[in-house]
Motif scaffolding. Structure first.
Motif, PDB file in Angstrom:
ATOM      1  N   TRP A  94      16.127  30.820 -15.406  1.00  0.00           N
ATOM      2  CA  TRP A  94      15.529  31.199 -16.682  1.00  0.00           C
ATOM      3  C   TRP A  94      14.313  30.346 -17.042  1.00  0.00           C
ATOM      4  O   TRP A  94      13.477  30.762 -17.846  1.00  0.00           O
ATOM      5  N   THR A  95      14.198  29.165 -16.456  1.00  0.00           N
ATOM      6  CA  THR A  95      13.064  28.300 -16.770  1.00  0.00           C
ATOM      7  C   THR A  95      11.733  28.966 -16.453  1.00  0.00           C
ATOM      8  O   THR A  95      10.716  28.696 -17.101  1.00  0.00           O
ATOM      9  N   TRP A  96      11.714  29.903 -15.483  1.00  0.00           N
ATOM     10  CA  TRP A  96      10.478  30.595 -15.113  1.00  0.00           C
ATOM     11  C   TRP A  96      10.065  31.577 -16.200  1.00  0.00           C
ATOM     12  O   TRP A  96       8.896  31.882 -16.361  1.00  0.00           O
ATOM     13  N   ARG A  97      11.037  32.076 -16.975  1.00  0.00           N
ATOM     14  CA  ARG A  97      10.706  32.948 -18.108  1.00  0.00           C
ATOM     15  C   ARG A  97      10.004  32.176 -19.220  1.00  0.00           C
ATOM     16  O   ARG A  97       9.260  32.748 -20.017  1.00  0.00           O
ATOM     17  N   ARG A  98      10.275  30.881 -19.303  1.00  0.00           N
ATOM     18  CA  ARG A  98       9.730  30.073 -20.389  1.00  0.00           C
ATOM     19  C   ARG A  98       8.285  29.640 -20.140  1.00  0.00           C
ATOM     20  O   ARG A  98       7.625  29.142 -21.059  1.00  0.00           O
ATOM     21  N   VAL A 114       4.945  34.767 -13.428  1.00  0.00           N
ATOM     22  CA  VAL A 114       5.654  34.348 -12.215  1.00  0.00           C
ATOM     23  C   VAL A 114       6.028  35.606 -11.437  1.00  0.00           C
ATOM     24  O   VAL A 114       6.564  36.560 -12.008  1.00  0.00           O
ATOM     25  N   ILE A 115       5.736  35.603 -10.144  1.00  0.00           N
ATOM     26  CA  ILE A 115       5.985  36.759  -9.283  1.00  0.00           C
ATOM     27  C   ILE A 115       6.948  36.334  -8.179  1.00  0.00           C
ATOM     28  O   ILE A 115       6.716  35.331  -7.501  1.00  0.00           O
ATOM     29  N   CYS A 167      15.123  37.687 -10.593  1.00  0.00           N
ATOM     30  CA  CYS A 167      15.045  38.393 -11.875  1.00  0.00           C
ATOM     31  C   CYS A 167      14.523  37.494 -12.991  1.00  0.00           C
ATOM     32  O   CYS A 167      14.146  37.989 -14.051  1.00  0.00           O
ATOM     33  N   GLY A 168      14.481  36.190 -12.760  1.00  0.00           N
ATOM     34  CA  GLY A 168      13.871  35.281 -13.718  1.00  0.00           C
ATOM     35  C   GLY A 168      12.355  35.342 -13.697  1.00  0.00           C
ATOM     36  O   GLY A 168      11.695  34.849 -14.611  1.00  0.00           O
ATOM     37  N   ALA A 169      11.794  35.945 -12.635  1.00  0.00           N
ATOM     38  CA  ALA A 169      10.346  36.123 -12.549  1.00  0.00           C
ATOM     39  C   ALA A 169       9.916  37.293 -13.422  1.00  0.00           C
ATOM     40  O   ALA A 169      10.727  38.130 -13.823  1.00  0.00           O
ATOM     41  N   ASP A 170       8.619  37.369 -13.689  1.00  0.00           N
ATOM     42  CA  ASP A 170       8.084  38.473 -14.489  1.00  0.00           C
ATOM     43  C   ASP A 170       7.895  39.734 -13.662  1.00  0.00           C
ATOM     44  O   ASP A 170       7.949  40.847 -14.194  1.00  0.00           O
TER      45      ASP A 170
END
Length: 285
Positions: free
Chosen positions: A116-120, A125-126, A142-145
């Motif tokens: 989830w840190t990548w969502r923040r 993020v790919i 799934c945490g990536a955009d």
């Protein structure tokens, strides 16, 4: 989770803290692009507590770098991640349980924060998925955009095989991408499916070369203002389940900030002169 039907390799061991389980590479050909790779290739990039901690610390370090425009998440040597390495994680139950405790401010434990840190982060993020993408690997992707997958990749929300549920922020991200019945089916069956099927479900876009597709999208994003990209990501994420009034209010708030920003001025002048813009470093934190 690591799938026992996937090929395995002999164990390797190092002193704690010495392994570079997550690598970071700044692209020379695409300024502003950073490649972040899971790096346990002999274990199909399966996840350990140390690797998850390194993912979190890598994200925090990149957040502080205002020159970063896009991150591509992938795995080394043809696999994204085969999921949690149970043998490594369960060898110290007290340590595992300590990482189950949520952070008071974030509301996530180590297992949840690593995806989830990548969502923040205030930039896109790919995820580029090849080979195995099982369990926690799916949840990191799934945490990536955005997600690109090869047609022959192997996906699975594999926790059901081990008598568990998706717990690495998986339910939150999956319910944003799939209908409720599909989320339940994948979480209850642990079905293994192809990248082509993942695309049909809406988890990713299937392409011949995920890394090349991710880099092409990164190039397009980097042509735009880093501040508008950061606030577009934030605006969508913070209003995804909001009603009209809250969404409209957030739109006004974000747009007002951008209208007076230096990078928006640069974008306007470049568009008028029909020249490529030269943006300043991202101002949005």
């Amino acid at each position: 989770m690591t799938d026992t039907s996937a090929p395995t390799a002999p164990s390797t061991s190092s002193a704690p803290g010495t392994d570079q389980l997550v690598t970071t590479e700044y692209s020379e050909s695409i300024p502003g692009l950073v490649h972040v790779r899971l790096n346990r290739p002999r274990k199909l990039n399966s996840l350990t507590i140390d690797l998850l901690q390194q993912l979190i610390s890598t994200a925090h370090a990149l957040r502080r770098d205002r020159s970063v425009r896009v991150v591509i998440l992938s795995g080394t040597e043809g696999n994204f991640s085969a999921g949690l390495d149970f043998a490594d994680t369960l060898k110290s139950p007290p340590r595992m349980l300590s990482h189950f405790i949520p952070r008071p401010l974030r509301g996530t434990n180590t297992f949840q924060e690593a995806p989830w840190t990548w969502r923040r982060l205030p930039f896109p993020v790919i995820a580029a998925v090849e080979g195995y993408c099982f369990g926690g690997g799916v949840q990191i992707a799934c945490g990536a955009d955005f997600r690109f997958t090869s047609n022959d990749a192997h996906w699975s929300v594999l926790e059901a095989k081990w008598g568990l549920v998706p717990d690495m922020s998986g339910i939150m991200s999956l319910k944003q991408l799939l209908p409720i019945d599909e989320v339940k089916r994948l979480a209850m069956t642990g079905e293994i499916f192809s990248g082509e099927r993942a695309a049909e479900l809406g988890l990713a876009r299937a392409v011949e070369d995920p890394l090349a597709a991710a880099e092409e999208l990164a190039r397009q994003i980097i042509e735009r203002s880093p501040d508008s990209m950061a606030l577009a990501k934030k605006l969508v994420d913070e209003t995804w389940e909001s009603g009209e009034r809250r969404t409209f209010a957030r739109e006004r708030l974000r747009q007002a900030r951008l209208l007076v920003s230096k990078n928006a001025e640069i974008a306007r002048k470049a568009a008028q002169k029909k020249i490529p813009p030269k943006f300043r470093p991202r101002a949005v934190r």
